[in-house]
Motif scaffolding. Structure first.
Motif, PDB file in Angstrom:
ATOM      1  N   ASP A 118       0.850  -1.221   0.000  1.00 19.02           N
ATOM      2  CA  ASP A 118       0.000   0.000   0.000  1.00 19.02           C
ATOM      3  C   ASP A 118       0.868   1.248   0.000  1.00 19.02           C
ATOM      4  O   ASP A 118       1.263   1.719   1.034  1.00 19.02           O
ATOM      5  CB  ASP A 118      -0.894  -0.053   1.246  1.00 19.02           C
ATOM      6  CG  ASP A 118      -1.886   1.092   1.309  1.00 19.02           C
ATOM      7  OD1 ASP A 118      -2.053   1.790   0.308  1.00 19.02           O
ATOM      8  OD2 ASP A 118      -2.487   1.275   2.381  1.00 19.02           O
ATOM      9  N   GLU A 151      -2.547  10.482  -0.347  1.00 17.34           N
ATOM     10  CA  GLU A 151      -3.708   9.590  -0.215  1.00 17.34           C
ATOM     11  C   GLU A 151      -3.937   9.217   1.241  1.00 17.34           C
ATOM     12  O   GLU A 151      -5.072   9.201   1.715  1.00 17.34           O
ATOM     13  CB  GLU A 151      -3.506   8.318  -1.057  1.00 17.34           C
ATOM     14  CG  GLU A 151      -4.796   7.548  -1.322  1.00 17.34           C
ATOM     15  CD  GLU A 151      -5.207   6.592  -0.212  1.00 17.34           C
ATOM     16  OE1 GLU A 151      -6.377   6.183  -0.167  1.00 17.34           O
ATOM     17  OE2 GLU A 151      -4.369   6.258   0.643  1.00 17.34           O
ATOM     18  N   ASP A 178      -4.784  -0.723  -5.799  1.00 23.96           N
ATOM     19  CA  ASP A 178      -4.590  -0.270  -4.412  1.00 23.96           C
ATOM     20  C   ASP A 178      -5.592  -0.997  -3.508  1.00 23.96           C
ATOM     21  O   ASP A 178      -6.014  -0.476  -2.489  1.00 23.96           O
ATOM     22  CB  ASP A 178      -4.779   1.251  -4.351  1.00 23.96           C
ATOM     23  CG  ASP A 178      -4.275   1.863  -3.047  1.00 23.96           C
ATOM     24  OD1 ASP A 178      -3.438   1.225  -2.378  1.00 23.96           O
ATOM     25  OD2 ASP A 178      -4.728   2.975  -2.696  1.00 23.96           O
ATOM     26  N   ARG A 326     -17.197   4.042   8.585  1.00 23.33           N
ATOM     27  CA  ARG A 326     -17.100   3.584   7.194  1.00 23.33           C
ATOM     28  C   ARG A 326     -18.504   3.633   6.618  1.00 23.33           C
ATOM     29  O   ARG A 326     -19.464   3.173   7.257  1.00 23.33           O
ATOM     30  CB  ARG A 326     -16.547   2.167   7.135  1.00 23.33           C
ATOM     31  CG  ARG A 326     -15.133   2.032   7.634  1.00 23.33           C
ATOM     32  CD  ARG A 326     -14.107   2.520   6.628  1.00 23.33           C
ATOM     33  NE  ARG A 326     -12.790   2.610   7.257  1.00 23.33           N
ATOM     34  CZ  ARG A 326     -11.674   2.924   6.605  1.00 23.33           C
ATOM     35  NH1 ARG A 326     -11.710   3.196   5.301  1.00 23.33           N
ATOM     36  NH2 ARG A 326     -10.536   3.001   7.238  1.00 23.33           N
ATOM     37  N   SER A 397     -11.219   2.467   1.972  1.00 26.66           N
ATOM     38  CA  SER A 397     -11.708   3.644   1.255  1.00 26.66           C
ATOM     39  C   SER A 397     -10.617   4.225   0.368  1.00 26.66           C
ATOM     40  O   SER A 397      -9.454   4.265   0.757  1.00 26.66           O
ATOM     41  CB  SER A 397     -12.131   4.730   2.259  1.00 26.66           C
ATOM     42  OG  SER A 397     -12.982   4.196   3.241  1.00 26.66           O
ATOM     43  N   HIS A 425      -0.884  -0.778   6.753  1.00 26.11           N
ATOM     44  CA  HIS A 425      -1.043   0.144   7.894  1.00 26.11           C
ATOM     45  C   HIS A 425      -0.530  -0.471   9.207  1.00 26.11           C
ATOM     46  O   HIS A 425      -0.594   0.188  10.240  1.00 26.11           O
ATOM     47  CB  HIS A 425      -2.493   0.612   8.096  1.00 26.11           C
ATOM     48  CG  HIS A 425      -3.043   1.418   6.958  1.00 26.11           C
ATOM     49  ND1 HIS A 425      -4.061   2.341   7.122  1.00 26.11           N
ATOM     50  CD2 HIS A 425      -2.722   1.474   5.644  1.00 26.11           C
ATOM     51  CE1 HIS A 425      -4.356   2.897   5.954  1.00 26.11           C
ATOM     52  NE2 HIS A 425      -3.548   2.386   5.039  1.00 26.11           N
TER      53      HIS A 425
HETATM   54  N1  BES Z   1      -5.314   1.264  -0.248  1.00 29.35           N
HETATM   55  C1  BES Z   1      -6.056   1.690   0.887  1.00 29.35           C
HETATM   56  C2  BES Z   1      -7.536   1.391   0.784  1.00 29.35           C
HETATM   57  C3  BES Z   1      -7.945  -0.052   0.614  1.00 29.35           C
HETATM   58  C4  BES Z   1      -7.194  -1.098   1.099  1.00 29.35           C
HETATM   59  C5  BES Z   1      -9.114  -0.328  -0.039  1.00 29.35           C
HETATM   60  C6  BES Z   1      -7.605  -2.412   0.938  1.00 29.35           C
HETATM   61  C7  BES Z   1      -9.547  -1.631  -0.194  1.00 29.35           C
HETATM   62  C8  BES Z   1      -8.779  -2.682   0.290  1.00 29.35           C
HETATM   63  C9  BES Z   1      -5.830   3.188   1.062  1.00 29.35           C
HETATM   64  O1  BES Z   1      -4.480   3.547   0.975  1.00 29.35           O
HETATM   65  C10 BES Z   1      -6.282   3.587   2.457  1.00 29.35           C
HETATM   66  O2  BES Z   1      -5.694   3.130   3.393  1.00 29.35           O
HETATM   67  N2  BES Z   1      -7.295   4.463   2.565  1.00 29.35           N
HETATM   68  C11 BES Z   1      -7.696   4.999   3.811  1.00 29.35           C
HETATM   69  C12 BES Z   1      -8.539   6.223   3.620  1.00 29.35           C
HETATM   70  C13 BES Z   1      -7.793   7.519   3.596  1.00 29.35           C
HETATM   71  C14 BES Z   1      -8.751   8.669   3.502  1.00 29.35           C
HETATM   72  C15 BES Z   1      -6.866   7.698   4.775  1.00 29.35           C
HETATM   73  C16 BES Z   1      -8.533   4.019   4.592  1.00 29.35           C
HETATM   74  O3  BES Z   1      -9.253   3.197   4.008  1.00 29.35           O
HETATM   75  O4  BES Z   1      -8.459   4.095   5.817  1.00 29.35           O
END
Ligand code: BES
Ligand code: MN
Ligand code: MN
Length: 455
Positions: A118, A151, A178, A326, A397, A425
């Motif tokens: 990621d 992002e 992603d 969410r 997201s 993460h």
């Molecule tokens: N790549 C992720 C989102 C994701 C991961 C979607 C696995 C579906 C499956 C993205 O980098 C992410 O972590 N997005 C954040 C949101 C953002 C506004 C901080 C999230 O989902 O917490």
């Protein structure tokens, strides 16, 4: 030379170049890394340039730059806009990593590093796939790259950038890697993402920290109160109790729920992987539904009072929490944030003051399965996995997907190659070497099928 033999011949270099990107700690949330984030943007731009793009630019924004690049081979061919992000989440707690987060290491066929999956690993597959198509004379569509650096902190400058560059970003599809697949032998394509409403709350009791014996029992303890307020926001069926929270939730059809029930999913493996005795969630929904089609409310962090060594008897003045919700179609982040704020204020007892500060938000999306982009992605995955990919719903997201649709009127296809178990993460994030190369092999197939289906 075929694309496969080109990839095979350049395997080691493709890994080493990804490692160069992974060594840069491009943590967008922490301003002490700002020089590194910029350095990462420059490095990504260099790689896209040497892969054969014509215009490579670092587009400045109010925050971190966007790497834009393009290769237009024929204006009559369809154009694919590749989106990804070069920023990563903070690596803390560092002591839980088995090898340092910014020293990529391969163990058991997996690349361990912050951003390995990621999204550096996944975004870089597109750069290497592009190089492969250029070198084997097989680029079948025009290509544009838009790799951003914000992002993980909400993409707050990307909306303006898209609005100001509509012509430049014009494309027939946005291609994003992603997200995750179900398993390495069960390819899938996400056709939905959840939205997000993220708030921080502050609860204040007495104006100063007090002796918990002298005052304890007589005035509101903001931590006790905050815990109670948070607990009250779920009922015994783990439905969210905020009035109106579910008002706009689109009922998922029985047919769609049946389809979800057929998605291969091993609950015992899931529990084993997480070392939990049981799962827990909203009554009446399966685990897949709970992360795919249902909204949530979760505390992401909570603090206040004394957390140092030993015991200090103190009744704190303040307590805090960070809360994410969410969202699913047709909820909207502004409305949910607003009703959360109203509700949170209304349930606060008189003995405390509360403050709600909204952070970033994002809208949920669902993408169709009968569209040309989805079909091209499904054919591409069929070519390289030998199996029809299953449409599934991602729980995470990517707020720009809804934004692209709104600002650029362009549909997205989410052809991700990660796994939910890649620990994104988290400490020890990793990405399979298999997945990295599967992506590099599959992406040129997408370009091929997308061009064919557009003929
Ligand atoms: N790549 C992720 C989102 C994701 C991961 C979607 C696995 C579906 C499956 C993205 O980098 C992410 O972590 N997005 C954040 C949101 C953002 C506004 C901080 C999230 O989902 O917490
Ligand atoms: Mn991501
Ligand atoms: Mn992320």
């Amino acid at each position: 030379m075929s694309t496969l033999s080109y990839i095979e011949a350049n395997r080691e270099r493709f890994l080493e170049e990804l490692f160069e990107i992974l060594r840069i700690p491009s943590i967008s949330a922490d301003s002490s890394y700002s020089a590194e984030v910029r350095k990462c943007a420059e490095k990504v731009a260099e790689f896209i340039k040497s892969a054969g793009a014509d215009h490579v630019e670092l587009e400045e924004t109010a925050g971190y730059p966007i790497v834009y690049a393009e290769k237009i081979i024929d204006p009559n061919l369809p154009t694919v806009l590749v989106y990804g992000h070069y920023d990563v989440q903070p690596s803390v707690p560092n002591e839980l990593w088995h090898t340092p987060p910014f020293e990529p290491t391969i163990r058991d066929g997996k690349i361990y590093a912050r951003g390995a999956c990621d999204d550096k690993g996944q975004a870089f597959m597109h750069v290497k796939a592009f190089e492969t198509m250029m070198q084997t004379n097989s680029l079948a569509c025009n290509i544009k790259f838009m790799i951003e650096g914000e992002e993980e902190v909400g993409s707050s400058n990307l909306g303006t950038y898209c609005r100001n560059n509509k012509e430049k970003l014009k494309a027939d599809v946005i291609l994003i890697s992603d997200t995750s697949m179900i398993a390495n032998d069960i390819p899938s394509i996400d056709v939905g993402l959840r939205g997000l409403s993220y708030v921080e709350v502050e609860v204040t009791g007495p104006n100063i920290d007090l002796h918990s014996g002298v005052y304890g029992g007589a005035v509101a303890n903001p931590i006790n109160v905050l815990c109670q307020m948070i607990a009250s926001m779920h009922d015994e069926n783990r439905h969210i109790t905020i009035p109106g929270f579910y008002e706009d939730v689109l009922e998922v059809s029985a047919a769609d729920r049946d389809a979800l029930a057929k998605v291969p999913f091993d609950i015992n493996e899931y529990k084993k992987h997480l070392d939990i005795e049981d799962v827990m969630g909203e009554a009446g929904f399966s685990t897949i539904e709970r992360t795919g089609i249902r909204p949530t409310l979760d505390v992401n962090g909570i603090w206040g009072g004394y957390i140092g060594e030993g015991a200090k008897t103190v009744l704190p003045s303040k307590a805090y929490a960070k809360i994410s919700m969410r969202l699913v179609p047709n909820q909207t982040s502004d409305k949910i944030t607003e009703i959360f704020q109203k509700h949170f204020e209304s349930i606060a007892p008189k003995g405390v003051k509360v403050k709600v500060t909204p952070h970033h938000g994002g809208e949920p999306v669902v993408t169709p399965t009968d569209s040309v982009p989805f079909k091209a992605a499904a054919k591409a995955m069929f070519d390289t996995f030998g199996k029809e990919p299953i449409p599934s719903r991602g729980g995470g997201s990517i707020p720009i997907v809804a934004l692209f649709e709104k600002e650029l009127q362009t549909k997205t296809v989410l052809m991700g190659f990660g796994l939910d178990s890649d620990a994104i993460h988290s400490p020890n994030e990793h990405y399979g070497v298999f997945n990295y190369f599967k992506g590099i092999e599959t992406i040129p197939r997408f370009f091929h099928h997308f061009a064919e289906l557009n003929k």
